[in-house]
Design a protein around this motif. Structure first.
Motif, PDB file in Angstrom:
ATOM      1  N   TRP A 116      -1.064 -10.474  -8.589  1.00  0.00           N
ATOM      2  CA  TRP A 116       0.290  -9.974  -8.374  1.00  0.00           C
ATOM      3  C   TRP A 116       1.144 -11.008  -7.659  1.00  0.00           C
ATOM      4  O   TRP A 116       0.639 -11.828  -6.889  1.00  0.00           O
ATOM      5  CB  TRP A 116       0.261  -8.699  -7.521  1.00  0.00           C
ATOM      6  N   LEU A 162      -4.055  -4.184  -2.145  1.00  0.00           N
ATOM      7  CA  LEU A 162      -4.299  -5.617  -2.286  1.00  0.00           C
ATOM      8  C   LEU A 162      -5.451  -6.083  -1.411  1.00  0.00           C
ATOM      9  O   LEU A 162      -5.704  -5.524  -0.336  1.00  0.00           O
ATOM     10  CB  LEU A 162      -3.038  -6.393  -1.918  1.00  0.00           C
ATOM     11  N   LYS A 167       0.831  -1.211   0.000  1.00  0.00           N
ATOM     12  CA  LYS A 167       0.000   0.000   0.000  1.00  0.00           C
ATOM     13  C   LYS A 167       0.860   1.253   0.000  1.00  0.00           C
ATOM     14  O   LYS A 167       0.514   2.260  -0.631  1.00  0.00           O
ATOM     15  CB  LYS A 167      -0.940  -0.011   1.206  1.00  0.00           C
ATOM     16  N   LEU A 186       0.042   0.128  -4.200  1.00  0.00           N
ATOM     17  CA  LEU A 186      -0.557  -1.134  -4.638  1.00  0.00           C
ATOM     18  C   LEU A 186      -1.532  -1.611  -3.563  1.00  0.00           C
ATOM     19  O   LEU A 186      -1.120  -2.022  -2.474  1.00  0.00           O
ATOM     20  CB  LEU A 186       0.542  -2.175  -4.871  1.00  0.00           C
ATOM     21  N   ASP A 237      -5.268  -7.371  -6.591  1.00  0.00           N
ATOM     22  CA  ASP A 237      -5.511  -5.972  -6.245  1.00  0.00           C
ATOM     23  C   ASP A 237      -6.992  -5.610  -6.388  1.00  0.00           C
ATOM     24  O   ASP A 237      -7.824  -6.471  -6.709  1.00  0.00           O
ATOM     25  CB  ASP A 237      -4.622  -5.038  -7.079  1.00  0.00           C
TER      26      ASP A 237
END
Length: 298
Positions: free
Chosen positions: A44, A17, A11, A15, A38
């Motif tokens: 990912w 998730l 984060k 990103l 995500d």
């Protein structure tokens, strides 16, 4: 490191998730590997270093991947996040040919390991041939270790001596290594770009068991490409190795008369790699593994 900590690291790099779709693979020596999704539904791969030394090759790996992505037809990772604490990239097509069950300490296969299909051998041989015949000049100045043809045997001798300075080596094993070094006939004349850790967990396949890509390029270098065949020999035996060499040769890979014998000797020298990592990492369990593999009492 907990799942929540990895999600927080991601984060911080923008990103976001999902906590519900997240799995951690603990089998890697250098990295914990997270499989995540995500907020857009994209999958990912996250690599979290176990210790500072785990990132020792990261800059070099990134430069190698950048060159590979422009020069090979199979898939390689494209890092979107690269910090000292986290590497992340969108999951590639395909799945690992095998994953490691940590409880059973055994591979869980995504193909018929008792009788790998022709598509697996043909595509693996093609991808390896493509990698090994890349123009090595592209990798000069990147920090990637380069040991060209005539330097391969002296380099191995240097590595052997370094290990014997720190570990006791079983005399029979040492004699085997020395005989191998002296047998110039079976050594390759030319170096190539090599993955360096090409076991089934780093080989991606599709539903037809055809190879689609390679992951985890921590050990990328230029040198004796035979090391990329040793895991296959370990798992599938001499017959499997012969099939792979045949597919590799048909795809334009550089072969030589003593290739199979040399690969067998590279596999026998495998304890050197473990001992080298034990010295770099300082990990007690790696030291113990090296002692066991070298076959002599400390």
């Amino acid at each position: 490191m907990k799942q929540s900590e990895i999600i927080h690291l991601a984060k911080q790099e923008g990103l976001v998730l999902s906590e519900e779709v997240f799995k951690i693979n603990e089998s890697g020596v250098d990295f914990r590997v997270g499989h995540a999704t995500d907020q857009h539904g994209d999958k990912w791969i996250l690599r979290v270093p176990r210790q500072k030394e785990s990132m020792r090759h990261a800059d070099v790996e990134k430069r190698g991947l950048d060159i590979l992505s422009e020069n090979v037809t199979f898939e390689v990772p494209s890092w979107s996040v690269f910090t000292n604490h986290l590497i992340a990239y969108k999951q590639l097509e395909g799945v690992p040919a095998a994953t490691i069950d940590m409880d059973e300490q055994a591979y869980v296969w995504g193909l018929d390991e008792q009788n790998p299909p022709e598509a697996f051998y043909r595509s693996l041989g093609k991808a390896m041939a493509e990698l090994h015949t890349l123009d090595i000049r592209q990798f000069k100045g990147t920090g990637i270790n380069i040991i060209e043809g005539k330097g391969m045997r002296p380099d191995m001798k240097k590595r052997m001596n370094h290990i014997r300075e720190h570990f006791n080596v079983n005399p029979a094993l040492w004699e085997r290594w020395e005989a191998w070094l002296a047998n110039e006939r079976i050594w390759p004349a030319r170096a190539g770009v090599r993955h360096g850790d090409l076991h089934p967990g780093h080989i991606l396949i599709n539903h037809q068991s055809a190879v689609t890509g390679f992951i985890d390029w921590t050990e990328i270098s230029v040198g004796d490409v035979s090391v990329d065949f040793t895991a296959h020999l370990q798992i599938f035996g001499k017959e499997g190795l012969q099939k792979l060499i045949h597919a590799y040769d048909n795809a334009g890979g550089r072969t030589w008369s003593g290739m199979q014998e040399h690969i067998e000797e590279v596999k026998a020298a495998g304890p050197i790699i473990v001992a080298e990592y034990a010295l770099v990492s300082g990990l007690k369990n790696m030291h113990e593994m090296a002692v066991q593999m070298l076959g002599a009492d400390e």
